[in-house]
Write an enzyme that holds these catalytic residues in place. Structure first.
Site, PDB file in Angstrom:
ATOM      1  CG  HIS A   8     -26.620 -31.553  -5.746  1.00 47.89           C
ATOM      2  ND1 HIS A   8     -25.395 -30.964  -6.021  1.00 47.89           N
ATOM      3  CD2 HIS A   8     -26.977 -32.186  -6.881  1.00 47.89           C
ATOM      4  CE1 HIS A   8     -25.034 -31.243  -7.253  1.00 47.89           C
ATOM      5  NE2 HIS A   8     -25.985 -32.003  -7.801  1.00 47.89           N
ATOM      6  CG  HIS A  10     -29.871 -31.489 -11.319  1.00 46.79           C
ATOM      7  ND1 HIS A  10     -29.127 -30.519 -11.945  1.00 46.79           N
ATOM      8  CD2 HIS A  10     -29.019 -32.160 -10.516  1.00 46.79           C
ATOM      9  CE1 HIS A  10     -27.863 -30.606 -11.541  1.00 46.79           C
ATOM     10  NE2 HIS A  10     -27.766 -31.602 -10.688  1.00 46.79           N
ATOM     11  CD  GLU A 191     -21.476 -35.794 -10.995  1.00 44.48           C
ATOM     12  OE1 GLU A 191     -21.418 -34.767 -11.700  1.00 44.48           O
ATOM     13  OE2 GLU A 191     -22.493 -36.500 -10.903  1.00 44.48           O
ATOM     14  CG  ASP A 270     -30.195 -35.857 -11.734  1.00 43.64           C
ATOM     15  OD1 ASP A 270     -30.759 -34.844 -12.170  1.00 43.64           O
ATOM     16  OD2 ASP A 270     -28.964 -35.922 -11.533  1.00 43.64           O
TER      17      ASP A 270
HETATM   18  N1  ADE Z   1     -27.207 -32.468 -14.384  1.00 48.27           N
HETATM   19  C1  ADE Z   1     -28.081 -33.245 -13.756  1.00 48.27           C
HETATM   20  N2  ADE Z   1     -27.458 -34.104 -12.921  1.00 48.27           N
HETATM   21  C2  ADE Z   1     -26.141 -33.869 -13.050  1.00 48.27           C
HETATM   22  C3  ADE Z   1     -24.979 -34.412 -12.462  1.00 48.27           C
HETATM   23  N3  ADE Z   1     -25.035 -35.407 -11.572  1.00 48.27           N
HETATM   24  N4  ADE Z   1     -23.788 -33.923 -12.833  1.00 48.27           N
HETATM   25  C4  ADE Z   1     -23.717 -32.930 -13.726  1.00 48.27           C
HETATM   26  N5  ADE Z   1     -24.770 -32.384 -14.305  1.00 48.27           N
HETATM   27  C5  ADE Z   1     -25.987 -32.833 -13.965  1.00 48.27           C
HETATM   28 ZN    ZN Z   2     -26.128 -32.518  -9.833  1.00 44.07          ZN
END
Ligand code: ADE
Ligand code: ZN
Length: 319
Positions: A8, A10, A191, A270
């Protein structure tokens, strides 16, 4: 060092400020106003402004090679932290907006993956990710393109973006198409929204993994169901805490999920936005070395890589 595997992260969310500056300079592009604060970190306040900052850093990207450089530099950094496998969420939305053809973009990413593999031995793969708030038609078109122009490194399909927009069921045709064509499937849920968001995703979509899913901890029946199905949660504690979903590690449900028999992996989401790294996620998880090794094994088993690649990687996790 414990061997690590990440499911996980991005692509554009992995760009450190220094790389954003270098890409902007190399492309003769201005850095977006307000992207960085005085301490050279990304500026955002809450989930939606984070998504805005994410969009803004994308503006430093211009050429196919830039995308290859981003994935190469991420793989180089995490290899130094002990990572042997990374499955990166890559959205075709940005290259499309730049007029870059899908196959050219994938080839550039694959080149970055190959260079990192040759230099550091790390294995990289790509999950194509749609953006939930952009709607199901865009997701459908994305899957059709992924199937029409396959690449051996493109192994799965996922969905990020704003969880409060649309329903997972709206994306069921796109997911079904991806699944029926052999792609592994995952979706962000649980989330910023509660357990109902995870129920909706597992009921409507052919997913074997959920991105985050941490708020499942609020519903004992859901925990039972996830454990029963063997659904893997891609847990990113540093991201959850940075976004204020939990105030600190002590209140984060990682340990409760594990105790409930739910399969989990660790990810950084991220990393420079959330001031974390994959290495820090392993170090700060509050888990013993055997459990961390087992988490790496779970990540490899739950990955969407082919069976031979998984076997090779699992050998590298033996103590
Ligand atoms: N895009 C990048 N990071 C994200 C996250 N934590 N939740 C949803 N979309 C995302
Ligand atoms: Zn994510």
């Amino acid at each position: 060092m414990i061997p690590k595997a990440e499911l996980h992260c991005h692509l554009e969310g992995s760009i450190p400020p220094a790389l954003a500056r270098a890409l902007a300079a190399g492309n003769d592009l201005p850095l977006p106003d307000g992207l960085f604060g005085p301490d050279d970190t990304y500026v955002w306040r809450d989930f939606l402004s984070f998504l805005g900052a994410y969009d803004r850093v994308c503006s430093v990207l211009k050429k196919p090679r830039d995308f290859g450089e981003v994935i190469y530099s991420y793989l180089a950094r995490v290899a130094a932290q002990g990572a042997i496998y990374v499955e990166m969420f890559c959205s075709p939305e940005r290259p499309k907006a730049l007029g870059i053809a899908y196959a050219e973009w994938v080839a550039a990413l694959a080149d970055g993956i190959d260079r990192a593999h040759r230099k550091f031995g790390i294995v990289g793969r790509i999950n194509i990710i749609c953006i939930r708030h952009l709607g199901p038609e865009r997701a459908q078109a994305m899957v059709e393109r992924m199937i029409a122009e396959p690449h051996p490194y493109v192994v799965g399909f996922g969905m990020g973006g704003d969880e409060s927009k649309f329903d997972p069921a709206d994306f069921a045709p796109a997911y079904r198409l991806a699944h029926d064509n052999g792609y592994g499937c995952t979706a962000h849920a649980g989330e910023v929204r509660g357990p109902e968001s995870v129920w909706a995703a597992i009921r409507a979509l052919p997913v074997t993994r959920i991105g985050h899913g941490v708020r499942s901890a609020e519903d004992p029946r859901l925990l039972e169901e996830l454990a029963r199905r063997g659904t893997v949660l891609e847990v990113c504690p540093g991201s959850n805490i940075a976004l204020g979903i939990y105030p600190d590690r002590a209140s984060h449900p990682l340990h409760r999920l594990i105790a409930a028999g739910v399969r989990v992996t660790l990810g950084s989401d991220d990393p420079p936005f959330f001031r974390t790294t994959l290495g820090a996620e392993y170090d700060d998880a509050g888990l013993d070395r055997a459990t961390l090794r087992a988490i790496t094994r779970t990540a490899i088993e739950a990955s969407f890589a082919d069976a031979a690649t998984k076997q090779d990687l699992l050998k590298r996790v033996q103590p």
